[in-house]
Design an enzyme around this catalytic site. Structure first.
Site, mmCIF file in Angstrom:
data_model
loop_
_atom_site.group_PDB
_atom_site.id
_atom_site.type_symbol
_atom_site.label_atom_id
_atom_site.label_comp_id
_atom_site.label_asym_id
_atom_site.label_seq_id
_atom_site.Cartn_x
_atom_site.Cartn_y
_atom_site.Cartn_z
ATOM 1 N N HIS A 10 0.814 -1.216 0.000
ATOM 2 C CA HIS A 10 0.000 0.000 0.000
ATOM 3 C C HIS A 10 0.849 1.268 0.000
ATOM 4 O O HIS A 10 0.719 2.127 -0.872
ATOM 5 C CB HIS A 10 -0.944 -0.011 1.200
ATOM 6 C CG HIS A 10 -1.825 -1.208 1.238
ATOM 7 N ND1 HIS A 10 -2.625 -1.553 0.181
ATOM 8 C CD2 HIS A 10 -2.017 -2.162 2.189
ATOM 9 C CE1 HIS A 10 -3.284 -2.666 0.477
ATOM 10 N NE2 HIS A 10 -2.922 -3.045 1.683
ATOM 11 N N GLU A 32 10.652 -5.741 -5.112
ATOM 12 C CA GLU A 32 9.527 -6.412 -4.446
ATOM 13 C C GLU A 32 9.714 -7.930 -4.523
ATOM 14 O O GLU A 32 9.960 -8.486 -5.597
ATOM 15 C CB GLU A 32 8.206 -6.001 -5.109
ATOM 16 C CG GLU A 32 6.984 -6.777 -4.685
ATOM 17 C CD GLU A 32 6.738 -6.739 -3.181
ATOM 18 O OE1 GLU A 32 6.673 -7.824 -2.567
ATOM 19 O OE2 GLU A 32 6.617 -5.623 -2.634
ATOM 20 N N CYS A 42 -6.898 -6.958 3.935
ATOM 21 C CA CYS A 42 -8.115 -6.837 4.735
ATOM 22 C C CYS A 42 -9.297 -7.529 4.062
ATOM 23 O O CYS A 42 -10.341 -7.730 4.683
ATOM 24 C CB CYS A 42 -8.449 -5.367 4.988
ATOM 25 S SG CYS A 42 -8.536 -4.372 3.484
ATOM 26 N N THR A 110 9.354 0.919 2.305
ATOM 27 C CA THR A 110 7.934 0.565 2.430
ATOM 28 C C THR A 110 7.826 -0.959 2.462
ATOM 29 O O THR A 110 7.090 -1.581 1.699
ATOM 30 C CB THR A 110 7.121 1.157 1.262
ATOM 31 O OG1 THR A 110 7.803 0.927 0.024
ATOM 32 C CG2 THR A 110 6.940 2.654 1.435
ATOM 33 N N GLY A 112 6.728 -2.816 4.845
ATOM 34 C CA GLY A 112 5.540 -3.354 5.492
ATOM 35 C C GLY A 112 5.828 -4.143 6.751
ATOM 36 O O GLY A 112 6.815 -3.911 7.461
ATOM 37 N N TYR A 157 -8.865 -8.115 14.353
ATOM 38 C CA TYR A 157 -9.808 -7.955 13.241
ATOM 39 C C TYR A 157 -9.737 -9.114 12.243
ATOM 40 O O TYR A 157 -10.762 -9.674 11.841
ATOM 41 C CB TYR A 157 -9.537 -6.639 12.515
ATOM 42 C CG TYR A 157 -10.256 -5.447 13.100
ATOM 43 C CD1 TYR A 157 -11.134 -5.584 14.174
ATOM 44 C CD2 TYR A 157 -10.056 -4.177 12.583
ATOM 45 C CE1 TYR A 157 -11.784 -4.484 14.701
ATOM 46 C CE2 TYR A 157 -10.713 -3.067 13.106
ATOM 47 C CZ TYR A 157 -11.575 -3.229 14.165
ATOM 48 O OH TYR A 157 -12.230 -2.145 14.690
ATOM 49 N N THR A 270 13.152 9.818 8.005
ATOM 50 C CA THR A 270 13.755 9.104 9.111
ATOM 51 C C THR A 270 14.862 9.975 9.698
ATOM 52 O O THR A 270 15.042 11.130 9.301
ATOM 53 C CB THR A 270 14.346 7.767 8.635
ATOM 54 O OG1 THR A 270 15.499 8.030 7.819
ATOM 55 C CG2 THR A 270 13.324 6.975 7.824
ATOM 56 N N ALA A 298 -3.924 -0.044 6.494
ATOM 57 C CA ALA A 298 -3.775 0.323 5.085
ATOM 58 C C ALA A 298 -4.055 1.806 4.868
ATOM 59 O O ALA A 298 -3.420 2.455 4.021
ATOM 60 C CB ALA A 298 -4.701 -0.522 4.218
ATOM 61 N N GLY A 327 -13.026 0.023 11.177
ATOM 62 C CA GLY A 327 -14.397 -0.465 11.235
ATOM 63 C C GLY A 327 -14.453 -1.956 10.999
ATOM 64 O O GLY A 327 -13.509 -2.569 10.485
ATOM 65 N N PHE A 423 -31.064 17.302 10.928
ATOM 66 C CA PHE A 423 -32.116 16.395 11.413
ATOM 67 C C PHE A 423 -33.096 16.110 10.283
ATOM 68 O O PHE A 423 -33.562 17.020 9.598
ATOM 69 C CB PHE A 423 -32.862 16.997 12.605
ATOM 70 C CG PHE A 423 -34.185 16.324 12.866
ATOM 71 C CD1 PHE A 423 -34.249 14.967 13.146
ATOM 72 C CD2 PHE A 423 -35.379 17.041 12.817
ATOM 73 C CE1 PHE A 423 -35.478 14.335 13.368
ATOM 74 C CE2 PHE A 423 -36.601 16.435 13.044
ATOM 75 C CZ PHE A 423 -36.645 15.070 13.317
#
Length: 444
Positions: A10, A32, A42, A110, A112, A157, A270, A298, A327, A423
């Protein structure tokens, strides 16, 4: 200018896309280990549970897309060593075993995180698997087809979402964690008890407040999980016990937290001015406590990766910090949290009070309405809001995004009582439930 990017999920994907646009003359190289980028881990539980039919939908970018931006994509390449003083990087092509050295002017870490793998007897038995990347997701699905009894270790989660998926799939599920309840890092007991009751009613075995001591099996395959309180049969075990930052390559070369998370400033720099870091590899400023913390999400990663690109040449846009907002949807329940829980606040040495309200989402004269439970955590002296949690069968989780903004802007609980919310009987009550929590706090 030569930019080396190590890791591309990400944070890496966000950084690379933006750097390619901002610095078209730069030579950007990505290293990578996998053959893919931008996998949304997720979504593993949704894939396992069959909600997501096509796993390709869990990717929002690809090596080809980044190549088309002019980026030099070194897929299936493992970085063996980094020297930040000499600005050199040693790399191995995983497919050919060829090794070579490259140089850089700017380095973007990055890398992770990686799942924590406990050093336990029997950990190498077959059918004990991780849940992190695309390969893991496919591995879980294939093994779950044959499994009858599944143990999920780690009640965060990812763990609770997998438990739901396996239970719906018709499996016998045991849920194990060292804490005394599920989701203890995200929700206080009055919220987690609701989810625990739902899981228990659906036949899930909750084995809380116990630690795994070893695994047993025969013919090289796992058959049993042994804990400090008992033993549980399982022909498939999913390890979800947490993550650690993947930062050994620059250990001792930049400042880190004790767990190895790289410390970055508000510009993603850094302690070395030419080394930047973003995502799960680093620690981030946590607004509720006003300290750096390790919060692998993420959402944090894509923001930080974008800011790396913006600030690579000069400090331009500051990071506003995070509230760790998240969430979750389990069965019929929608829940979300932001900032610290009341439980966590005590560990941080924060002097807090809380308000919990139970209210219907709209007026009782409407044909239908649902109960909402909201908890607000705030500092006793300053009355600054530092955390919130909500749960309901109706989706009011966006209210937590609102409270995340409140925390980010140092709003007090008293001010919340008088914020302007609309409302309309189809949606809410004359006094929004967020207002109600603030008004209730006035008398506390």
């Amino acid at each position: 200018m030569k930019i080396a990017v190590v890791g591309c999920t990400h944070a890496g994907t966000a950084a690379v896309k933006n750097m390619a646009t901002l610095y078209p003359q730069a030579e950007i190289t990505v290293y990578e280990k996998n053959d893919n980028v931008s996998f949304l881990s997720c979504g593993i539980a949704l894939y396992v549970g069959g909600v997501v039919k096509d796993a390709n939908g869990l990717f929002y970018s690809s090596p080809d897309e980044l190549k088309n931006l002019g980026v030099n994509m070194k897929m299936k390449h493992e970085v063996l060593n980094i020297d930040t003083a000499l600005k050199t990087i040693k790399v191995k092509n995983i497919e050919t075993n060829e090794q070579f050295e490259d140089s850089f002017d700017k380095l973007v870490m990055t890398t992770g995180s990686w799942p924590i793998i406990p050093n336990l007897e029997g950990i190498d038995l077959e059918n004990i698997v991780l849940s992190k990347n695309f390969v893991h997701a496919n591995n879980i699905i294939e093994k779950a087809k044959k499994a009858k009894k599944i143990a999920v270790i780690g009640a965060g989660y990812i763990g609770v979402e997998l438990v739901e998926a396996f239970e719906v799939y018709g499996k016998e599920v045991t849920f194990i964690d060292g804490a005394d309840r599920i989701l203890s890092k995200y929700l206080d007991p009055e919220f987690t008890s609701v989810v625990e009751e739902e899981l228990t009613n659906r036949g899930v075995m909750l084995a809380m407040n116990q630690s795994v001591t070893k695994f047993e099996g025969s013919n090289g395959k796992v058959e049993k999980v042994i804990t400090t309180k008992g033993e549980y049969e399982a022909d498939l075990v999913i390890l979800c016990v947490g993550f650690r930052p993947n930062t050994d390559l620059v250990k001792g070369q930049v400042d880190m937290l004790e767990n190895g998370a790289i410390i970055v400033d508000e510009y993603m720099r850094t302690s070395n001015k030419d080394v930047f870091a973003a995502g799960d590899s680093c620690a981030i400023y946590y607004n509720p406590t006003r300290q750096h913390a390790y919060i692998p999400l993420a959402t944090n990663a894509v923001r930080m990766g974008t800011l790396v690109a913006q600030n690579l040449m000069k400090p331009t846009i500051k990071y506003m910090g995070t509230q760790g907002t998240s969430g979750l949807h389990i069965y019929d329940y929608n829940m979300a949290s932001t900032g610290v829980t009341e439980t966590a606040a005590s560990f941080f040495g924060m002097n807090v009070k809380s308000i919990t309200i139970s209210e219907n989402n709209r007026p009782e004269f409407m044909p239908t309405y649902e109960k909402i439970t909201l908890k607000l955590v705030y500092e006793e002296e300053s009355r600054r809001i530092v955390g919130a949690q909500v749960i309901s069968k109706v989706d009011v989780t966006q209210a937590i995004n609102t409270l995340s903004v409140c925390i980010q802007n140092d709003m007090t609980v008293d001010q919340l009582g008088f914020v302007d919310f609309f409302f309309q009987p189809h949606f809410n009550k004359p006094w929004n439930f967020l207002n109600q929590a603030g008004l209730q706090a006035l008398s506390s």
